[in-house]
Design an enzyme around this catalytic site. Sequence first.
Site, PDB file in Angstrom:
ATOM      1  N   CYS A  80       0.475   2.687   3.927  1.00  0.00           N
ATOM      2  CA  CYS A  80       0.701   2.252   4.873  1.00  0.00           C
ATOM      3  C   CYS A  80       1.821   1.113   4.945  1.00  0.00           C
ATOM      4  O   CYS A  80       1.967   0.843   6.280  1.00  0.00           O
ATOM      5  CB  CYS A  80      -0.697   2.092   5.341  1.00  0.00           C
TER       6      CYS A  80
ATOM      7  N   CYS B  50      -4.868   0.568   6.027  1.00  0.00           N
ATOM      8  CA  CYS B  50      -5.302   1.818   6.692  1.00  0.00           C
ATOM      9  C   CYS B  50      -7.080   2.568   5.404  1.00  0.00           C
ATOM     10  O   CYS B  50      -7.239   3.607   6.178  1.00  0.00           O
ATOM     11  CB  CYS B  50      -4.089   2.708   6.226  1.00  0.00           C
TER      12      CYS B  50
ATOM     13  N   CYS C   6       0.368  -0.858   0.137  1.00  0.00           N
ATOM     14  CA  CYS C   6       0.047  -0.068   0.143  1.00  0.00           C
ATOM     15  C   CYS C   6       0.680   1.667   0.130  1.00  0.00           C
ATOM     16  O   CYS C   6       1.911   1.004   1.161  1.00  0.00           O
ATOM     17  CB  CYS C   6      -1.073   0.128   1.187  1.00  0.00           C
TER      18      CYS C   6
ATOM     19  N   CYS D 225      -7.168  -1.181   1.386  1.00  0.00           N
ATOM     20  CA  CYS D 225      -6.337  -1.649   2.407  1.00  0.00           C
ATOM     21  C   CYS D 225      -7.084  -2.290   3.312  1.00  0.00           C
ATOM     22  O   CYS D 225      -7.524  -1.432   3.744  1.00  0.00           O
ATOM     23  CB  CYS D 225      -5.070  -0.865   2.398  1.00  0.00           C
TER      24      CYS D 225
ATOM     25  N   CYS E 175      -7.751  -5.912 -10.348  1.00  0.00           N
ATOM     26  CA  CYS E 175      -7.650  -4.492 -10.997  1.00  0.00           C
ATOM     27  C   CYS E 175      -7.434  -3.029 -10.458  1.00  0.00           C
ATOM     28  O   CYS E 175      -8.624  -2.187  -9.903  1.00  0.00           O
ATOM     29  CB  CYS E 175      -8.621  -4.169 -12.377  1.00  0.00           C
TER      30      CYS E 175
END
Length: 157
Positions: free
Chosen positions: A76, A124, A73, A121, A145
């Site tokens: 984070c 976060c 991510c 995510c 995607c």
Amino acid sequence: MQLKKLVVTLCIACLCSCKSEAQKKETFKINKSEAEWKSQLTDIQYYVLRKEGTERAFSSPLDKNYSPGIYVCAACETPLFKSEHKFNSGTGWPSFDREIKGNVAFSVDYTIGMARSEEHCATCGGHLGHVFNDGPRKTTGKRHCINGAALKFIPKE
């Protein structure tokens, strides 16, 4: 009658897709103010991750990256996807046939008037993209995607 159906559909889509900041903060481990996210992320990262935007197709250098490593991510650094599960979908966005279990959260997105499986995510809450059932049949059949702006690539050492 047709217009009435359209108005009802749009109202339902708006109601289903709206998420309050309080709901988001209760769900995810990392919570920051919008000002904190804005200062930490680039403009495109903020647009994609925090405002659930979509980058232009074929605009991310990660779309054609096939080096060994892991995709985390961008907000984070939670590990989200492994390079060995990446494939060329031809759509212009990085695509994977599976996520790292437990690190990606799913919800239903009605913003275009139909249900789609949205990915976030799990740490976060950053918006990543959507998952579809038109991926490689020899593996999972899934196509995650993902916006390249939501990802950071860490090469294998």
